[in-house]
Design a protein around this motif. Structure first.
Motif, short mmCIF file in Angstrom:
data_model
loop_
_atom_site.label_atom_id
_atom_site.label_comp_id
_atom_site.label_asym_id
_atom_site.label_seq_id
_atom_site.Cartn_x
_atom_site.Cartn_y
_atom_site.Cartn_z
N ALA A 1 53.48 46.79 42.82
CA ALA A 1 52.09 47.35 42.69
C ALA A 1 51.22 46.15 42.86
N ALA A 2 51.79 44.94 42.43
CA ALA A 2 50.55 43.84 42.27
C ALA A 2 51.22 42.69 43.20
N SER B 1 50.01 40.26 44.80
CA SER B 1 49.56 38.80 44.73
C SER B 1 50.15 38.16 43.32
N ASP C 1 41.43 43.75 39.39
CA ASP C 1 42.36 44.80 40.20
C ASP C 1 42.50 43.91 41.88
N ARG D 1 46.02 42.51 43.73
CA ARG D 1 46.44 43.22 45.26
C ARG D 1 46.09 42.53 46.59
N LYS E 1 51.85 50.65 49.10
CA LYS E 1 50.72 50.38 48.01
C LYS E 1 49.60 49.73 48.61
N LEU F 1 46.54 47.73 49.40
CA LEU F 1 46.43 46.44 49.23
C LEU F 1 45.20 45.77 49.79
#
Length: 209
Positions: free
Chosen positions: A78-79, A81, A169, A173, A191, A193
């Protein structure tokens, strides 16, 4: 309030039980009734739900939670980065063709004698920032024009970095992508991005929508 314990032991339950009892005996000055107790393991714990139910039945803590390998993997998906940052800075794994937005900013903004702040990059560009934010609220391709590709990327990152409400946030992403092959791999992720493209190939970029 949350109190966290981490353990990588192969005996997951033994480690979880030991940490749990240790923290029950010393809640670090917090009221257990107001605190969430969280145990984290990088291993897959198939019986974590049973352990959670057992500990929650004691009603000692406000709540008891466990995060295992499956939860951690879902968080990284989900993340991405954050996943790239973790890979480079802590696992010595270097993903090909991608760079976390935070890493780019640290490299670009830091010089031998001066460190740029977002305000320096955004000076006189408030209208452009508003347009960027407006267009980024929905999936879209957003062209950003500057004297160089690096400056355009710096403007994007500075805009989000300068807004505390959306910075976290964004940086979780946001990825800078350097090649069509890396871009194709990232498109597999299911997801939303922020993809900042650092290569020329309109055809593959159009697939992002």
């Amino acid at each position: 309030i949350s109190l966290w314990e981490f353990g990588a032991n192969s005996d997951i339950k033994g480690k979880a039980d030991g940490d749990y009892e240790k923290r029950k005996g010393n809640a670090l000055g917090f009221n257990p009734a107001d605190a969430i107790y969280i145990f984290v393991t990088p291993r897959l714990w198939t019986k974590k739900d049973e352990w959670i139910a057992e500990k929650n039945s004691e009603v000692f803590w406000k709540e008891v939670r466990v995060y295992d390998a499956q939860d951690l993997e879902e968080w990284i998906e989900a993340a991405p980065s954050v996943g790239a940052w973790l890979a480079v800075n802590h696992l010595s794994i270097f993903p090909k063709g991608v760079q976390p937005a935070d890493d780019f900013w640290e490299e670009w903004s830091t010089g031998n004698k001066i460190k740029f702040t977002p305000n320096v990059v955004l000076a006189g560009r408030q209208k452009q920032v508003e347009v960027l934010f407006s267009q980024s609220e929905h999936p879209s391709l957003i062209p950003v024009k500057a004297s160089s590709r690096e400056e355009a990327i710096a403007f994007i990152i500075a805009a989000f970095k300068n807004d505390d409400l959306i910075a976290e946030d964004f940086f979780a992403r946001a990825l800078i992508v350097d090649s069509p092959d890396a871009f194709r791999e990232i498109l597999v992720a299911d997801k939303p991005l922020y993809l900042i493209v650092r290569f020329d190939d309109d055809n593959i970029i159009n697939r992002a929508k």
